[in-house]
Design an enzyme around this catalytic site. Structure first.
Site, PDB file in Angstrom:
ATOM      1  N   CYS A 203       0.817  -1.217   0.000  1.00 32.36           N
ATOM      2  CA  CYS A 203       0.000   0.000   0.000  1.00 32.36           C
ATOM      3  C   CYS A 203       0.849   1.265   0.000  1.00 32.36           C
ATOM      4  O   CYS A 203       1.334   1.703   1.056  1.00 32.36           O
ATOM      5  CB  CYS A 203      -0.935  -0.015   1.198  1.00 32.36           C
ATOM      6  SG  CYS A 203      -1.968   1.448   1.293  1.00 32.36           S
TER       7      CYS A 203
ATOM      8  N   CYS B  20      -0.655   4.110   2.065  1.00 32.90           N
ATOM      9  CA  CYS B  20      -0.467   4.002   3.516  1.00 32.90           C
ATOM     10  C   CYS B  20       0.984   4.296   3.905  1.00 32.90           C
ATOM     11  O   CYS B  20       1.240   4.953   4.901  1.00 32.90           O
ATOM     12  CB  CYS B  20      -0.795   2.591   4.010  1.00 32.90           C
ATOM     13  SG  CYS B  20      -2.231   1.843   3.250  1.00 32.90           S
ATOM     14  N   ASP B  21       1.928   3.790   3.135  1.00 34.06           N
ATOM     15  CA  ASP B  21       3.321   3.761   3.597  1.00 34.06           C
ATOM     16  C   ASP B  21       4.291   4.628   2.794  1.00 34.06           C
ATOM     17  O   ASP B  21       5.446   4.779   3.191  1.00 34.06           O
ATOM     18  CB  ASP B  21       3.844   2.312   3.568  1.00 34.06           C
ATOM     19  CG  ASP B  21       3.033   1.404   4.470  1.00 34.06           C
ATOM     20  OD1 ASP B  21       2.524   1.908   5.484  1.00 34.06           O
ATOM     21  OD2 ASP B  21       2.895   0.210   4.154  1.00 34.06           O
TER      22      ASP B  21
END
Ligand code: NAP
Length: 312
Positions: free
Chosen positions: A136, A139-140
Site C-alpha cells: 500500500c 499508507c506507507d
C-alpha cells in the site's frame, strides 16, 4: 450465540457491501453489515479515484468510502466488527461464525472483496509490514521520502502505486515480468513518461534482502531472458501483483473457480446455488474489478435479496 435472526446480513464494507447496505436499508430491511480487518475495503488504500462517475475532479478512496458508509448509516444500516471464519449455508436461516460470536440471517450478501497477492519469495514475510515490504503506497509511501524504492507488477495498481510514490521517493523502479505493461494505456503512458519511474522489464524478484537493524537493503532480480540475477538496492518494496478473493469461509458450500472467485449461478450475476445467498464485488468478479462494477453488483445483490425475502 446469536441473539436474533437478521433479515439480511452483508459481509464486507467495500463498494459492493456498502451499496448493498444502502439499497437494503432503504428497503427497510435494517441490514447488519459485518466489517472485517479493512473497513472500507481496497479503495481506502487507493489515492485518487478518477473513474467513479459523478466526481469530475476525482475523489480520494478513503473519502468515497466514508461517504458511502454515511449514506448507508443514514437509512438505518447497523455495523459490527467481525471476521467471519466459517458459514453454515445449507438452508435459510444461515449461520455465520466469527470465532466466539455467531450470526443468523434469512438472506446473506457476501461482499468480502480480495486481498493483495504476495510474491512468496525469501525475505518477503520477514520484512512485511513496517519493515520495508508493503502492498500500500498510500499508507506507507511517505515513510520512504528521498529513498529509492521498487514497485513489483505491471497492472493499473502497479502504475498507480509507482506514480504515487514519485511524490516522495528519489526513484521508483517498476519491476515487471514481461516487456509490456498490463495496465490501461492512460496509466501505462503516464507511468512510463515519469522521469522518476524506471521500468525493469522481463524481471522477476527472487529474494528481498534486509539489514540487521531492520529494513530492506535490496531486491534480487532475475532477468527472464538471460537468466542472470543481480541485486537492485532499494529501501522499500511495494508489491502490486493482483489480489486473491476472500472466499475461503464460504467454501465448499459455494462454488468457486480455479482462482478462488465465486461462480455466480442463475440468471443474475450475483446469485449462487443456495437460494437467499448472493455474492457481489471483487470476491465474485475477476473480469472488471472496478469500484463502480462492485457497486453495481452490490445493488443487484440487494435487489435480489429483497425480492427473495418478499417471496419467502
Ligand atoms: P492485475 O491487473 O491483475 O495486474 C497484476 C500484475 O501483476 C500483472 O502485470 C501481472 O503480470 C503481475 N503479476 C501477477 N502475479 C505475479 C507474480 N507472481 N510475480 C510477478 N508479477 C506478477 O491487478 P491490479 O493491477 O491490481 O488491477 C486489478 C484491477 O483493478 C484491474 O481491473 C485494474 O484495471 C483495476 N484498477 C484500476 C485502477 C484505475 O483505473 N485507476 C487502479 C488500480 C486497479 P502479467 O501482466 O504478466 O500477468
Amino acid at each position: 450465540m446469536s441473539e436474533s435472526i437478521e433479515e439480511v446480513i452483508i459481509v464486507g464494507t467495500g463498494c459492493a457491501g456498502l451499496t448493498a447496505a444502502i439499497y437494503t436499508a432503504r428497503a427497510n430491511l435494517r441490514p447488519l453489515v459485518l466489517e472485517g480487518n479493512l473497513p472500507g475495503g481496497q479503495l481506502t488504500t487507493t489515492s485518487e479515484v478518477e473513474n467513479f462517475p459523478g466526481f469530475p475532479e476525482g475523489i480520494d478512496g478513503f473519502t468515497l468510502m466514508d461517504q458511502l458508509r454515511k449514506q448507508a448509516a443514514r437509512f438505518g444500516t447497523r455495523f459490527e466488527q467481525a471476521s467471519i471464519k466459517t458459514a453454515e449455508l445449507s438452508a435459510s436461516p444461515f449461520t455465520l461464525s466469527a470465532g466466539e460470536k455467531t450470526y443468523s440471517c434469512k438472506a446473506l450478501i457476501i461482499a468480502t472483496g480480495a486481498s493483495p497477492r504476495l510474491l512468496g519469495v525469501p525475505g518477503e514475510k520477514e520484512l512485511y509490514g513496517g519493515k520495508g515490504v508493503t502492498t500500500c503506497a498510500t499508507c506507507d509511501g511517505a515513510f520512504y521520502r528521498d529513498m529509492d524504492v521498487v514497485v513489483v507488477g505491471g497492472g493499473d495498481s502497479a502504475c498507480e502505486e509507482a506514480l504515487f510514490l514519485t511524490r516522495f521517493c528519489s526513484s521508483v523502479s517498476l519491476i515487471h515480468r514481461r516487456d509490456e505493461l498490463r495496465a490501461s494505456k492512460i496509466m501505462a503512458d503516464r507511468a512510463l513518461a515519469h522521469p522518476k519511474i524506471k521500468p525493469v522489464w522481463n524481471a522477476v524478484v527472487t529474494e528481498i534482502k534486509g539489514v540487521e537493524e531492520g529494513g530492506v537493503s535490496a531486491v534480487v532480480v532475475r532477468d527472464t531472458q538471460s537468466g542472470e540475477s543481480r541485486s537492485l538496492p532499494c529501501k522499500g518494496v511495494f508489491i502490486a501483483i493482483g489480489h486473491i478473493p476472500n472466499t475461503a469461509p464460504f467454501q465448499p458450500a459455494l462454488e468457486v473457480d480455479e482462482n478462488g472467485y465465486f461462480v455466480p449461478e442463475g440468471r443474475s450475476q450475483v446469485g449462487t446455488r443456495i437460494p437467499g445467498v448472493y455474492v457481489a464485488g471483487d470476491c465474485a468478479d475477476h473480469v472488471y474489478r472496478q469500484a463502480i462494477t462492485a457497486a453495481g453488483m452490490g445493488c443487484q445483490a440487494a435487489m435480489q435479496a429483497e425480492r427473495w425475502l418478499a417471496e419467502h
